[in-house]
Design a protein around this motif. Sequence first.
Motif, PDB file in Angstrom:
ATOM      1  N   MET A 186      -6.793   3.042  -2.201  1.00  0.00           N
ATOM      2  CA  MET A 186      -6.557   2.303  -1.273  1.00  0.00           C
ATOM      3  C   MET A 186      -7.051   2.841  -0.075  1.00  0.00           C
ATOM      4  N   ARG A 187      -7.958   1.876   0.794  1.00  0.00           N
ATOM      5  CA  ARG A 187      -8.949   2.476   1.757  1.00  0.00           C
ATOM      6  C   ARG A 187      -8.114   2.216   2.906  1.00  0.00           C
ATOM      7  N   LYS A 188      -7.419   1.073   3.427  1.00  0.00           N
ATOM      8  CA  LYS A 188      -6.749   0.924   4.806  1.00  0.00           C
ATOM      9  C   LYS A 188      -5.935  -0.116   4.651  1.00  0.00           C
ATOM     10  N   THR A 189      -5.125  -0.375   5.640  1.00  0.00           N
ATOM     11  CA  THR A 189      -4.222  -1.394   5.827  1.00  0.00           C
ATOM     12  C   THR A 189      -4.902  -2.547   6.253  1.00  0.00           C
ATOM     13  N   GLN A 190      -4.246  -3.785   6.035  1.00  0.00           N
ATOM     14  CA  GLN A 190      -5.225  -4.888   6.213  1.00  0.00           C
ATOM     15  C   GLN A 190      -3.980  -6.021   6.760  1.00  0.00           C
ATOM     16  N   GLY A 191      -3.717  -6.306   8.029  1.00  0.00           N
ATOM     17  CA  GLY A 191      -2.761  -7.260   8.367  1.00  0.00           C
ATOM     18  C   GLY A 191      -1.708  -6.394   8.885  1.00  0.00           C
ATOM     19  N   ARG A 192      -0.605  -7.187   9.372  1.00  0.00           N
ATOM     20  CA  ARG A 192       0.786  -6.526   9.732  1.00  0.00           C
ATOM     21  C   ARG A 192       1.660  -6.756   8.865  1.00  0.00           C
ATOM     22  N   HIS A 193       1.682  -7.266   7.793  1.00  0.00           N
ATOM     23  CA  HIS A 193       2.817  -7.509   6.800  1.00  0.00           C
ATOM     24  C   HIS A 193       2.769  -6.642   5.691  1.00  0.00           C
ATOM     25  N   GLY A 194       2.014  -5.451   5.399  1.00  0.00           N
ATOM     26  CA  GLY A 194       2.283  -4.545   4.562  1.00  0.00           C
ATOM     27  C   GLY A 194       0.928  -4.619   3.535  1.00  0.00           C
ATOM     28  N   GLU A 195      -0.048  -5.292   3.925  1.00  0.00           N
ATOM     29  CA  GLU A 195      -1.317  -5.755   2.854  1.00  0.00           C
ATOM     30  C   GLU A 195      -2.075  -4.444   2.957  1.00  0.00           C
ATOM     31  N   PHE A 251       2.075  -5.919  -1.853  1.00  0.00           N
ATOM     32  CA  PHE A 251       3.123  -5.574  -2.815  1.00  0.00           C
ATOM     33  C   PHE A 251       4.510  -5.840  -2.382  1.00  0.00           C
ATOM     34  N   ALA A 252       5.139  -6.156  -3.612  1.00  0.00           N
ATOM     35  CA  ALA A 252       6.621  -6.468  -3.040  1.00  0.00           C
ATOM     36  C   ALA A 252       7.336  -5.357  -2.664  1.00  0.00           C
ATOM     37  N   GLY A 253       7.897  -5.533  -1.525  1.00  0.00           N
ATOM     38  CA  GLY A 253       8.786  -4.278  -1.057  1.00  0.00           C
ATOM     39  C   GLY A 253       7.794  -3.706  -0.147  1.00  0.00           C
ATOM     40  N   VAL A 254       6.565  -3.831   0.147  1.00  0.00           N
ATOM     41  CA  VAL A 254       5.993  -3.225   1.387  1.00  0.00           C
ATOM     42  C   VAL A 254       5.341  -4.252   2.375  1.00  0.00           C
ATOM     43  N   ASP A 255       6.584  -4.233   3.538  1.00  0.00           N
ATOM     44  CA  ASP A 255       6.571  -5.607   4.162  1.00  0.00           C
ATOM     45  C   ASP A 255       5.912  -5.166   5.632  1.00  0.00           C
ATOM     46  N   SER A 256       5.567  -3.896   5.892  1.00  0.00           N
ATOM     47  CA  SER A 256       5.287  -3.549   7.404  1.00  0.00           C
ATOM     48  C   SER A 256       3.790  -2.892   7.400  1.00  0.00           C
ATOM     49  N   MET A 257       3.207  -2.876   8.283  1.00  0.00           N
ATOM     50  CA  MET A 257       1.896  -1.877   8.460  1.00  0.00           C
ATOM     51  C   MET A 257       2.419  -0.332   8.085  1.00  0.00           C
ATOM     52  N   SER A 258       3.241   0.114   8.437  1.00  0.00           N
ATOM     53  CA  SER A 258       3.820   1.365   8.479  1.00  0.00           C
ATOM     54  C   SER A 258       3.870   1.639   6.873  1.00  0.00           C
ATOM     55  N   ASP A 259       4.758   0.583   6.250  1.00  0.00           N
ATOM     56  CA  ASP A 259       4.865   0.892   4.778  1.00  0.00           C
ATOM     57  C   ASP A 259       3.589   0.875   4.053  1.00  0.00           C
ATOM     58  N   ALA A 260       2.598   0.219   4.654  1.00  0.00           N
ATOM     59  CA  ALA A 260       1.239  -0.082   3.956  1.00  0.00           C
ATOM     60  C   ALA A 260       0.297   1.308   4.283  1.00  0.00           C
ATOM     61  N   GLU A 261       0.490   1.935   5.463  1.00  0.00           N
ATOM     62  CA  GLU A 261      -0.064   3.047   5.705  1.00  0.00           C
ATOM     63  C   GLU A 261       0.324   4.125   4.859  1.00  0.00           C
ATOM     64  N   ALA A 262       1.641   4.223   4.524  1.00  0.00           N
ATOM     65  CA  ALA A 262       1.781   5.201   3.366  1.00  0.00           C
ATOM     66  C   ALA A 262       1.196   4.931   2.203  1.00  0.00           C
ATOM     67  N   LEU A 263       0.523   4.091   1.809  1.00  0.00           N
ATOM     68  CA  LEU A 263      -0.238   4.005   0.471  1.00  0.00           C
ATOM     69  C   LEU A 263      -1.581   4.238   0.617  1.00  0.00           C
TER      70      LEU A 263
END
Length: 187
Positions: free
Chosen positions: A1-10, A57-69
């Motif tokens: 995964m390259r980067k976060t995209q948006g504020r809701h965990g994308e 993804f289900a359960g990935v709801d914030s930018m910080s959740d997405a950053e972990a991916l």
Amino acid sequence: MRKTQGRHGEVAVELHSNVPDRFRLGLRLFALAQDNTRRELRIEELWPHKGLLVLKFAGVDSMSDAEALVGSELQVPRSERAQLGPGWSYVSDLVGCVVFDADTEIGKVEDVQFGAGEAPLLIVVAGSRRHEIPYAEAYLKSVDLEHKQIRMQLPDGMLDLNAPLTAEEKRQQTGTFRGTKKNKKTL
């Protein structure tokens, strides 16, 4: 995964799949992190964006959740794999295969890397030697996944391209760099 995209965990991902419509709502995937931990995910939303695919993804709801991916590799479980046509292989099936150049064993595929050119690079290891070999159709003779063998016909000298330098080569390089440095100072 390259980067976060948006504020809701994308997250924005780079695709390495030639299977049309590979990703779909509800698809179960695994994210393999750089520390080799694995997390199961399920696609909740998806859309294309600037040459990438954005996944929510289900359960990935914030930018910080997405950053972990970010930096993780997405993997499709074997049970979810699409059937491939003749001559096609999944990258994960190549890892562990023994590579031969004609009849000479080169080593075992440890990893496959993308992005350096058009063909993915097989990272082939034999003892302390490590080779980066393009998995290109021009060099490929056969792939036998059942027996974990890849047979290739490599150009002369290819395996020497990323071989460690000999003591003499190091000495020659050092002399060349010093000479270049002196010439630059005098110009």
